[in-house]
Design a protein around this motif. Structure first.
Motif, PDB file in Angstrom:
ATOM      1  N   LEU A   1      -9.009 -20.055   0.900  1.00 40.99           N
ATOM      2  CA  LEU A   1      -7.576 -20.009   0.630  1.00 40.99           C
ATOM      3  C   LEU A   1      -6.979 -18.766   1.264  1.00 40.99           C
ATOM      4  N   GLU A   2      -5.978 -18.976   2.105  1.00 42.31           N
ATOM      5  CA  GLU A   2      -5.336 -17.837   2.757  1.00 42.31           C
ATOM      6  C   GLU A   2      -4.616 -16.952   1.733  1.00 42.31           C
ATOM      7  N   LYS A   3      -4.409 -15.692   2.144  1.00 38.27           N
ATOM      8  CA  LYS A   3      -3.697 -14.747   1.274  1.00 38.27           C
ATOM      9  C   LYS A   3      -2.199 -14.978   1.393  1.00 38.27           C
ATOM     10  N   PRO A   4      -1.411 -14.601   0.373  1.00 41.48           N
ATOM     11  CA  PRO A   4      -1.878 -14.269  -0.971  1.00 41.48           C
ATOM     12  C   PRO A   4      -2.407 -15.519  -1.657  1.00 41.48           C
ATOM     13  N   PRO A   5      -3.327 -15.374  -2.620  1.00 42.14           N
ATOM     14  CA  PRO A   5      -3.929 -16.576  -3.195  1.00 42.14           C
ATOM     15  C   PRO A   5      -2.892 -17.565  -3.707  1.00 42.14           C
ATOM     16  N   VAL A   6      -2.006 -17.102  -4.581  1.00 48.28           N
ATOM     17  CA  VAL A   6      -0.927 -17.915  -5.129  1.00 48.28           C
ATOM     18  C   VAL A   6       0.258 -16.986  -5.378  1.00 48.28           C
ATOM     19  N   ALA A   7       1.344 -17.527  -5.914  1.00 49.90           N
ATOM     20  CA  ALA A   7       2.579 -16.744  -6.025  1.00 49.90           C
ATOM     21  C   ALA A   7       2.898 -16.297  -7.444  1.00 49.90           C
ATOM     22  N   SER A   8       1.954 -16.420  -8.375  1.00 47.62           N
ATOM     23  CA  SER A   8       2.182 -15.920  -9.728  1.00 47.62           C
ATOM     24  C   SER A   8       0.846 -15.736 -10.420  1.00 47.62           C
ATOM     25  N   MET A   9       0.813 -14.856 -11.409  1.00 53.05           N
ATOM     26  CA  MET A   9      -0.404 -14.650 -12.183  1.00 53.05           C
ATOM     27  C   MET A   9      -0.762 -15.905 -12.972  1.00 53.05           C
ATOM     28  N   LYS A  10       0.224 -16.640 -13.438  1.00 47.86           N
ATOM     29  CA  LYS A  10      -0.038 -17.879 -14.172  1.00 47.86           C
ATOM     30  C   LYS A  10      -0.827 -18.857 -13.301  1.00 47.86           C
ATOM     31  N   ASP A  11      -0.401 -19.020 -12.056  1.00 45.71           N
ATOM     32  CA  ASP A  11      -1.118 -19.925 -11.154  1.00 45.71           C
ATOM     33  C   ASP A  11      -2.501 -19.384 -10.815  1.00 45.71           C
ATOM     34  N   PHE A  12      -2.628 -18.074 -10.720  1.00 50.88           N
ATOM     35  CA  PHE A  12      -3.939 -17.489 -10.435  1.00 50.88           C
ATOM     36  C   PHE A  12      -4.925 -17.798 -11.552  1.00 50.88           C
ATOM     37  N   LEU A  13      -4.487 -17.652 -12.788  1.00 45.38           N
ATOM     38  CA  LEU A  13      -5.371 -17.939 -13.918  1.00 45.38           C
ATOM     39  C   LEU A  13      -5.740 -19.417 -13.948  1.00 45.38           C
ATOM     40  N   ARG A  14      -4.792 -20.291 -13.621  1.00 45.88           N
ATOM     41  CA  ARG A  14      -5.100 -21.728 -13.535  1.00 45.88           C
ATOM     42  C   ARG A  14      -6.135 -21.990 -12.460  1.00 45.88           C
ATOM     43  N   LEU A  15      -5.991 -21.292 -11.347  1.00 49.66           N
ATOM     44  CA  LEU A  15      -6.928 -21.483 -10.241  1.00 49.66           C
ATOM     45  C   LEU A  15      -8.325 -21.004 -10.621  1.00 49.66           C
ATOM     46  N   GLN A  16      -8.405 -19.860 -11.289  1.00 46.78           N
ATOM     47  CA  GLN A  16      -9.698 -19.374 -11.752  1.00 46.78           C
ATOM     48  C   GLN A  16     -10.363 -20.380 -12.691  1.00 46.78           C
ATOM     49  N   GLU A  17      -9.585 -20.911 -13.626  1.00 44.87           N
ATOM     50  CA  GLU A  17     -10.136 -21.883 -14.569  1.00 44.87           C
ATOM     51  C   GLU A  17     -10.623 -23.135 -13.848  1.00 44.87           C
ATOM     52  N   ALA A  18      -9.853 -23.598 -12.871  1.00 46.36           N
ATOM     53  CA  ALA A  18     -10.234 -24.801 -12.137  1.00 46.36           C
ATOM     54  C   ALA A  18     -11.499 -24.575 -11.319  1.00 46.36           C
ATOM     55  N   ALA A  19     -11.612 -23.409 -10.686  1.00 50.46           N
ATOM     56  CA  ALA A  19     -12.804 -23.116  -9.887  1.00 50.46           C
ATOM     57  C   ALA A  19     -14.044 -23.046 -10.766  1.00 50.46           C
ATOM     58  N   THR A  20     -13.900 -22.436 -11.942  1.00 47.80           N
ATOM     59  CA  THR A  20     -15.030 -22.340 -12.860  1.00 47.80           C
ATOM     60  C   THR A  20     -15.431 -23.725 -13.362  1.00 47.80           C
ATOM     61  N   ALA A  21     -14.444 -24.531 -13.734  1.00 44.29           N
ATOM     62  CA  ALA A  21     -14.733 -25.871 -14.256  1.00 44.29           C
ATOM     63  C   ALA A  21     -15.380 -26.755 -13.199  1.00 44.29           C
ATOM     64  N   ALA A  22     -14.937 -26.607 -11.945  1.00 43.74           N
ATOM     65  CA  ALA A  22     -15.479 -27.440 -10.868  1.00 43.74           C
ATOM     66  C   ALA A  22     -16.786 -26.896 -10.311  1.00 43.74           C
ATOM     67  N   GLY A  23     -17.099 -25.646 -10.630  1.00 47.24           N
ATOM     68  CA  GLY A  23     -18.303 -25.039 -10.074  1.00 47.24           C
ATOM     69  C   GLY A  23     -18.211 -24.818  -8.581  1.00 47.24           C
ATOM     70  N   ARG A  24     -16.988 -24.571  -8.093  1.00 50.08           N
ATOM     71  CA  ARG A  24     -16.771 -24.399  -6.656  1.00 50.08           C
ATOM     72  C   ARG A  24     -16.581 -22.932  -6.298  1.00 50.08           C
ATOM     73  N   SER A  25     -16.875 -22.614  -5.064  1.00 48.07           N
ATOM     74  CA  SER A  25     -16.683 -21.270  -4.534  1.00 48.07           C
ATOM     75  C   SER A  25     -15.331 -21.186  -3.845  1.00 48.07           C
ATOM     76  N   VAL A  26     -14.662 -20.048  -4.019  1.00 51.21           N
ATOM     77  CA  VAL A  26     -13.349 -19.834  -3.411  1.00 51.21           C
ATOM     78  C   VAL A  26     -13.353 -18.487  -2.703  1.00 51.21           C
ATOM     79  N   GLN A  27     -13.116 -18.517  -1.405  1.00 43.73           N
ATOM     80  CA  GLN A  27     -12.966 -17.309  -0.594  1.00 43.73           C
ATOM     81  C   GLN A  27     -11.484 -17.110  -0.304  1.00 43.73           C
ATOM     82  N   ILE A  28     -10.981 -15.882  -0.521  1.00 42.63           N
ATOM     83  CA  ILE A  28      -9.584 -15.563  -0.237  1.00 42.63           C
ATOM     84  C   ILE A  28      -9.504 -14.852   1.108  1.00 42.63           C
ATOM     85  N   GLY A  29      -8.494 -15.224   1.909  1.00 42.46           N
ATOM     86  CA  GLY A  29      -8.443 -14.777   3.298  1.00 42.46           C
ATOM     87  C   GLY A  29      -7.932 -13.377   3.533  1.00 42.46           C
ATOM     88  N   PHE A  30      -8.510 -12.394   2.834  1.00 43.29           N
ATOM     89  CA  PHE A  30      -8.246 -10.992   3.162  1.00 43.29           C
ATOM     90  C   PHE A  30      -9.287 -10.565   4.193  1.00 43.29           C
TER      91      PHE A  30
END
Length: 688
Positions: free
Chosen positions: A116-145
């Motif tokens: 996922l290119e930077k910035p990851p998302v545009a709000s902390m609320k969406d970031f927390l949702r993304l973290q939860e989704a990645a954990t639930a799916a067991g997927r790896s997420v690299q941020i483009g910094f």
């Protein structure tokens, strides 16, 4: 569903246990324009090495003919791509900021891992949702910094940890981190898309500001080097946001952070420079500095041994993600390590809208869509902000928001002189309590102005950020530094960086129309009370051209104290300490006494008065400093290196005060518009 322009291979995804480089990983790309073109070029390189196959792309605007391998499917949106049964191992999302959250969540709901290119998302609320989704799916997420892939990062981390086997020369103990970014962006840059320069679009957060998009790497890199990875690693985030362009978001800002361990991090960034310069992150140590030019993977170290430059390699983040999936290699920029950056983005998102810089403070260069704004002096302004860990407001810039705490008129309004003239001249009293500890926080006056408004003080200058307008300070009181900066010690024979800074706090302030009284506590570096001070300021308006400021201080020792200076520690000619006035830089400066002229002649001299004339930004002005009647203290004068005048309390020997005893000094300064001659000056002094 859209029909792909080329036939889907529909082949099964390669097992994640496959060694990268043996069987190509299946890659899909969402967003082929903008920064997506960089990913296309990188994927072409990796395809040539046999590491990846581009199986599909998605973009409302199709790529140029020949930009993709013939077998790659092309879709207009990610949902259609995901429905195409391509089973990509990794999907790269390089789309507009406001689309990151829904597209990233869609990827994590599929069978793919995510870049996922930077910035990851545009709000902390969406970031927390993304973290939860990645954990639930067991997927790896690299941020483009991408800067976090630099081999300079571990080398700098070794430097920070003061490990002796590092690749870089030592800079001592880390005191703080700053980042400086000076880029140029023209009108066309903000017209390239609907979302460019927006804080929100159609009710959806975008937050496309200087600190969150074009120079986001400066923030992310500084945070990484500070060890701040999660939101909880930051104790505070302050924002000071401005814009010169006709946009919603910020293009010139200071972002100031502090880690839970107390490390200050300040990023001063602009897209309104005269010319673009590669951005850099600076590590400030007790024995030197290290500048990391992160776009070039280059580190410049400056310490007592001189200056050295070192260039490092870099790991590609896409390759790093593939190595992580195939061999368990740690991710260089994992989603969870972007929490601190998202804390910053959230502070920017929820901050007051960026203030528009007045057109009088902006110069436009070029014509039409190629025209770009330039903030005059922005290079020095950014340097001052980073050196002092100060916001633009705290610097008191004419185009910045006024600070709302810690700065008030020195005198009550409505003063009337004995001649009946209106006392429009005056000064601002600053508490100094928001300053960094190494600046020795203390009350001071700035700005001080002539009757016509010409400012004749400076504070937080880049050359000595601890120089604070007009005030009273000492570099050594029983081993505590109340001056700021490094301390000169006879035992070392040089200035040394010590955690010895005290602070002067106001216990009480009483304002009148012509007199203000401060009761001050001098607190040593360990918090102990060593001195109590009563300081009087008195204003006398003599005529429409001139007013006089009297500053009288009475120091009372709470314990036995020794009042010293670098001079009393053996630094010849550096006996500064006591009354001190930092002037702004002016053209054609002249400093003189009744019998001598020029810095070499008046520095260290004892004379009844000293005068300074110059052409300041507001016009010509003259300041006349009278020697304190209580003691023939030598004058401390600097003109060539920087403009300042002081009355040296402990020129070459410390002053000893027993507990309960007091010391008094009275300094008078005439502040006048225009250039006064010798006869006029003598007349002012004789009027005492």
């Amino acid at each position: 569903m859209d029909t792909p322009s080329t036939e889907s291979t529909n082949s099964p995804a390669h097992p994640r246990t496959t060694q990268a480089g043996t069987v190509p990983a299946r890659i899909a790309l969402a967003g082929v324009h903008g920064f997506g073109t960089h990913h296309l070029r990188n994927l072409e390189r990796l395809t040539g090495q046999g590491l990846v196959d581009i199986v599909a792309v998605a973009d409302p605007n199709p790529p140029a003919p020949g930009a993709l391998p013939p077998a790659a499917a092309i879709y207009t949106d990610l949902d259609s791509l995901l429905a195409g049964h391509h089973r990509p191992d990794v999907i790269i999302v390089a789309t507009p900021i406001q689309t990151h959250a829904p597209l990233a969540l869609a990827v994590l709901a599929s069978s793919a891992d995510l870049y996922l290119e930077k910035p990851p998302v545009a709000s902390m609320k969406d970031f927390l949702r993304l973290q939860e989704a990645a954990t639930a799916a067991g997927r790896s997420v690299q941020i483009g910094f991408q800067s976090l892939g630099s081999h300079a990062i571990p080398a700098l981390e070794t430097l920070i940890n003061e490990e002796p086997s590092g690749d870089l020369p030592s800079i001592g103990t880390l005191k703080g981190i700053t980042a400086t970014g000076r880029w140029v962006r023209d009108r066309a840059y903000y017209k390239r898309s609907r979302w460019a320069g927006k804080r929100s679009l159609d009710g959806v957060d975008v937050v496309d500001g200087v600190a969150t998009n074009p120079l986001a790497h400066a923030i992310a890199t500084a945070l990484r080097l500070a060890g701040a990875r999660t939101a909880n690693d930051l104790a505070s985030v302050d924002t000071d946001l401005y814009r010169a362009n006709d946009i919603e978001a910020d293009d010139t800002s200071v972002i100031r952070m502090r880690t839970v361990s107390g490390l200050p991090i300040t990023c001063a960034l602009t897209l309104c420079a005269a010319e673009s310069v590669e951005p850099y992150v600076t590590l400030h140590g007790t024995e030197g500095t290290a500048d990391f030019h992160y776009t070039e993977d280059r580190v410049t170290v400056r310490n007592g041994a001189g200056e050295t430059s070192h260039t490092f390699g870099r790991d590609d983040l896409t390759e790093n993600l593939l190595d992580h999936l195939s061999a368990g290699t740690p991710l260089l920029s994992p989603l969870d390590h972007s929490g601190a950056f998202m804390r910053v983005l959230e502070a920017i998102r929820t901050a007051e809208a960026p203030a528009l810089i007045p057109s009088s403070s902006v110069k436009w260069v070029g014509e039409g869509e190629q025209a770009h704004p330039v903030i005059p002096g922005i290079e020095e302004i950014l340097e001052r902000a980073t050196r002092a860990h100060a916001t633009f407001s705290e610097l008191g810039l004419p185009w910045a928001r006024p600070i709302t705490t810690g700065a008030d008129a020195l005198f009550s309004p409505g003063a009337i002189t004995t001649s009946g003239a209106n006392a429009s001249s005056g000064a601002i009293l600053r508490s100094g309590m928001g300053l960094e500890p190494e600046l020795s926080p203390r009350p001071y006056l700035h700005p001080v102005a002539t009757p016509s408004g010409t400012v004749v003080t400076d504070h937080l200058p880049a050359d000595h950020v601890w120089h604070l307008g007009a005030g009273f300070a000492l570099q050594d009181v029983n081993g505590s530094n109340f001056w700021g900066g490094r301390s000169y010690r006879r035992t070392a024979g040089k200035y040394v960086d010590l955690k010895d800074h005290g602070r002067i706090e106001a216990a009480d302030v009483t304002r009148g129309q012509d007199q203000t009284t401060l009761d001050l506590d001098w607190l040593a570096f360990d918090g102990g009370l060593v001195l109590e001070e009563r300081r009087w300021y008195r204003r006398t308006v003599l005529d429409p051209r001139t007013w006089r400021l009297d500053i009288r201080t009475e120091l009372t020792a709470v314990v036995d104290v020794s009042l010293g200076s670098p001079g009393s520690h053996g630094a010849a000619g550096s006996g500064y300490g006591g009354f001190f006035w930092r002037l702004p830089v002016g053209a054609s400066p002249r400093v003189f006494s009744p019998t001598a002229e020029g810095e070499p002649a008046v520095h260290g001299s004892v004379a009844p008065w000293l005068a300074w004339t110059a052409e300041f930004d507001g016009g010509p002005a003259t300041l006349v400093f009278a020697a304190p009647p209580e003691s023939p203290d030598p004058w401390f004068v600097r003109c060539a290196e920087y403009p300042a005048i002081g009355s040296a309390l402990a020129w070459d020997a410390a002053v000893e005060l027993a507990a309960g005893s007091s010391l008094t000094r009275t300094n008078r300064v005439w502040i006048s518009d225009g250039t006064l001659g010798m006869e006029e000056i003598e007349g002012l002094v004789a009027g005492l």
